[in-house]
Design an enzyme around this catalytic site. Structure first.
Site, PDB file in Angstrom:
ATOM      1  CG  LEU A 188     -20.727 -24.386 -76.874  1.00 21.11           C
ATOM      2  CD1 LEU A 188     -20.071 -25.225 -77.939  1.00 21.11           C
ATOM      3  CD2 LEU A 188     -22.208 -24.292 -77.150  1.00 21.11           C
ATOM      4  CB  SER A 194      -9.749 -28.635 -65.040  1.00 24.22           C
ATOM      5  OG  SER A 194      -9.410 -29.562 -66.036  1.00 24.22           O
ATOM      6  CG  ASP A 197     -11.026 -40.610 -70.213  1.00 24.54           C
ATOM      7  OD1 ASP A 197     -11.728 -41.344 -69.501  1.00 24.54           O
ATOM      8  OD2 ASP A 197     -10.864 -39.404 -69.993  1.00 24.54           O
TER       9      ASP A 197
END
Lengths: 281, 446
Positions: free
Chosen positions: B100, B104, B221
């Site tokens: 999908l 990293s 985030d």
């Protein structure tokens, strides 16, 4: 459309005929059966106006606005809810659907129905007392939970004396009513965090003395559910001051430690969640 | 010419294992003059090219020009790829599907729970890659710990965690989502959503944030890249790699470390403050997210990270365009206040006029784009071909270099591969592939 000739009726007429039928039903004379039929028929028409049917679209905003306005003016919503037990099975469901749809209606940032119910809190209290009657409990439950989504209405319910009846409703012997009442109860206490935090802080003693009874209940489901809810309430940061207050009472710690000794694993588990809060401090 | 193609042709015997390229070249052997395509099966190892030696070429008896033997001009339509054989692979009770996405730390693949037939996504973490990322292992541990506790409809749910010590891999099985908000934004014209759609996502983000802050978790985030969507348009907050759980008994929400994405950082972090209010960081970044969703731009822009952080630190945002309307403009300026104390809380935002109101319907709702040439608008499970391969006839798809390039040229939009193939058998096989899919109705529903 010849098939739906009746839906050509204007909202005002529709509401008036429904009102007549409901009042006839309320009087409960010989024509009650006829009246009941009328009520169901009119309810279906109103529902179709709001939701549309499989081959007809919902009516335009103007018609819906007229309909809502008529409902407010005639106080029909209250009347319907008061006589809910007399309406037949399908009709009850229709009432709930119509009520929920009208409640959700918005004009810009305003929700006119919410404002209307604020001026008529009897509607909420009647709905809450609906849990006393087995046959209408679940319909009232769906309407109440819809109301609880609005902060203003939730506030009225929380601060009313009737709220403490919930501690009784969640323990009734009929399981589906008890669980329905519990989900409404939970919704009221967790949906609007700030409102609930203020409420719990202001009414700490009263609420938690009632709550203690739930935790000591004979009924396994009640005990487990209420313990779970307690854990959720205390662990929520919005209720920080309530948590500090709760854990300073050694009796509560004792209660939790007794719960840890329970036979049921689930209760042990939920009790541990509350217990850890007490101990870490 | 496609650079990938060049590499394929120029490489000698065995190609380096390139995991990005899913296709193996069966054979390239089609000079301009001949009308036929040749396909030689049975290459000794997968991912390698079979080269013919001179004798074999002679055997083929092509009327080739000797001068033309050095450089063949190969028509892009004559290079035939064969799709990689779909070999059914199980990890625990899950059947693996296609990739999908990739980060990293490793890949994210689709999976199917063979017991409940639920679609799942799995984040595959490789220990080796994790060690290279600063704080990588701690971040993953923290993410797992947090996700185990959190349960809300707008927060991604961690279903299962599996370890494979031999391969040094970790599998985080999560709820399946069909798309990332970031990808949708990039694919839509103007890189923005109509207000109605943005409103829908933003209110869901608020619900999720309210829950997180209620549980004492600061995400730190929030950005479109970390917001996923399910098939029924439910938004899920994901990636708790840098999130922080607040101390249960501290009445404040002070945080000390910030390591989110630069464009979404508030001024206090950009200026390197020692400590700051955690929840207000999330408010700021959701403000930037909303700004980005509705305008297609960022309130602060800079050529590089330093310029960007400097601009944020100075604190003069690009004012919201007046086209957004006064209500949304006011909300955005309020959420992007320089002083964290002046920013609203989640509850205040929820009561704001723009959030409360239902924005009018606008045409042009954006839909989740299909991921690649083999996925479709309905987001059918990519596990199905593997299952078909396992239980029914072996099915392979053939397509040519030209199709591949056409697909890429149109920005990933799907054109049914019209592989003009010389042998009629493979088209027949393709049809069988589709019909056998129809025999698995239950899989489609999941």
């Amino acid at each position: 459309m010849p098939l739906f000739g009746k839906s050509q009726k204007s909202p005002a007429e529709l509401v008036r005929s429904l009102k007549d039928a409901v009042t006839a039903l309320e009087r409960g004379d010989k024509k009650a059966e006829k009246a009941q039929e009328d009520v169901s028929k009119n309810l279906v028409l109103i529902k179709n106006m709001l939701y549309g049917t499989s081959d007809a679209e919902p009516q335009t905003d103007i018609i819906v606005a007229q309909l809502a306005q008529e409902l407010y003016n005639t106080n029909l919503l209250l009347l319907l809810i008061q006589n809910l037990s007399r309406i037949d099975f399908e009709g009850k469901k229709d009432v709930a659907q119509v009520f929920n749809n009208v409640l959700r209606r918005q004009i810009g940032t305003r929700s006119p129905t919410v404002e209307y119910i604020c001026t008529k809190p009897e509607i909420l209290f009647t709905l809450m007392s609906g849990y006393e009657h087995q046959e209408i409990a679940s319909n009232c439950g769906t309407m109440l939970r819809e109301c609880a989504r609005y902060e203003a209405l939730a506030k009225i319910m929380l601060y009313s004396d009737d709220f403490y009846n919930f501690f009784r409703y969640v323990e009734v012997s009929t399981f589906d009513i008890a669980s329905d009442a519990f989900s409404t109860f939970k919704e009221l206490l967790t949906r609007h965090k700030m409102l609930c935090a203020e409420f719990l802080e202001a009414n700490y003693d009263k609420v938690f003395s009632h709550y203690q009874r739930l935790l000591n209940s004979e009924n396994y489901v009640t005990r487990r559910q209420s313990l779970k809810l307690l854990g959720e309430l205390l662990l929520d940061r919005h209720n920080f001051s309530i948590m500090t207050r709760y854990i300073t009472n050694p009796d509560n710690l004792k209660l939790m430690m007794n719960m840890l000794k329970e036979k049921s694993r689930n209760i042990q588990f939920e009790a541990f969640h509350v217990f850890k809060v007490c101990v870490i401090n | 010419m496609d650079p990938r193609m060049c590499r394929k042709i120029s490489s000698s015997e065995s190609l380096p294992e390139d995991e990005n390229v899913e296709y193996e070249v069966s054979n390239i052997m089609a000079p301009q003059e001949s009308e036929e395509n040749f396909l030689i099966e049975g290459s000794p190892e997968p991912n390698s090219v079979t080269w013919l030696d001179d004798d074999q070429i002679d055997e083929l008896d092509l009327n080739l020009d000797q001068t033309n033997l050095l450089f063949h001009r190969v028509d892009s339509a004559d290079i035939i790829y064969r799709s990689k054989k779909k070999k059914c692979k199980m990890v625990g009770k899950y059947v693996m599907g296609d990739v999908l996405g990739e980060g990293s730390y490793g890949k994210v693949k689709e999976m199917l729970d063979s017991e409940s037939l639920c679609r799942r996504a799995v984040k595959i973490l490789k220990k080796r890659k994790l060690r290279r990322i600063p704080n990588g292992e701690q971040n993953v541990q923290r993410e797992i710990q947090l996700l185990r506790i959190l349960r809300h409809k707008n927060v991604i749910e961690l279903v299962d965690v599996m370890y494979n010590d031999e391969k040094q891999k970790m599998y985080l099985v999560m709820e399946f989502c069909v798309g990332v908000l970031q990808d949708m934004l990039e694919a839509s014209p103007g890189k923005k959503f109509p207000q109605k759609q943005a409103h829908n996502y933003f209110t869901q983000l608020l619900d999720g944030l309210e829950y997180l802050h209620g549980q004492g978790v600061v995400h730190k985030d929030i950005k479109p890249g970390n917001l996923l969507l399910t098939l029924d348009q439910t938004l899920k907050i994901t990636d708790f790699g840098v999130a922080e759980a607040l101390d249960m008994f501290s009445p404040e929400d002070t945080c000390y470390t910030g390591q989110g994405s630069p464009a979404f950082q508030p001024p206090e972090i950009a200026n390197g403050a020692e400590q700051f209010s955690g929840t207000k960081v999330d408010i700021w970044s959701s403000g930037v997210t909303l700004y980005n969703m509705t305008t297609g731009r960022y309130p602060y822009e800079g050529d590089n990270v330093y310029r960007l952080l400097e601009a944020i630190g100075r604190g003069e945002p690009a004012p919201p365009p007046p086209a957004l309307g006064p209500a949304l403009g006011a909300l955005l300026t309020h959420m992007l206040k320089r002083d964290p104390a002046l920013r609203p809380s989640v509850h205040q935002i929820k009561r704001h006029a723009w959030v409360q109101a239902q924005p009018p319907l606008e045409p042009g709702e954006r839909f989740i784009q299909p991921r690649s040439r083999r996925s479709d608008e309905l987001h059918t499970s990519t596990v199905i071909p593997y299952l078909v391969e396992r239980h029914y006839a072996s099915a392979q798809e053939y397509f040519t270099e030209r199709d591949l390039r056409n697909d890429m040229g149109e920005g990933g939009s799907r054109t049914m591969s019209t592989a003009e193939l010389s042998d009629g058998e493979s088209t027949q096989q393709k049809r069988r592939w589709h019909s056998s899919c129809g025999r698995l109705p239950s899989c489609r529903l999941t």
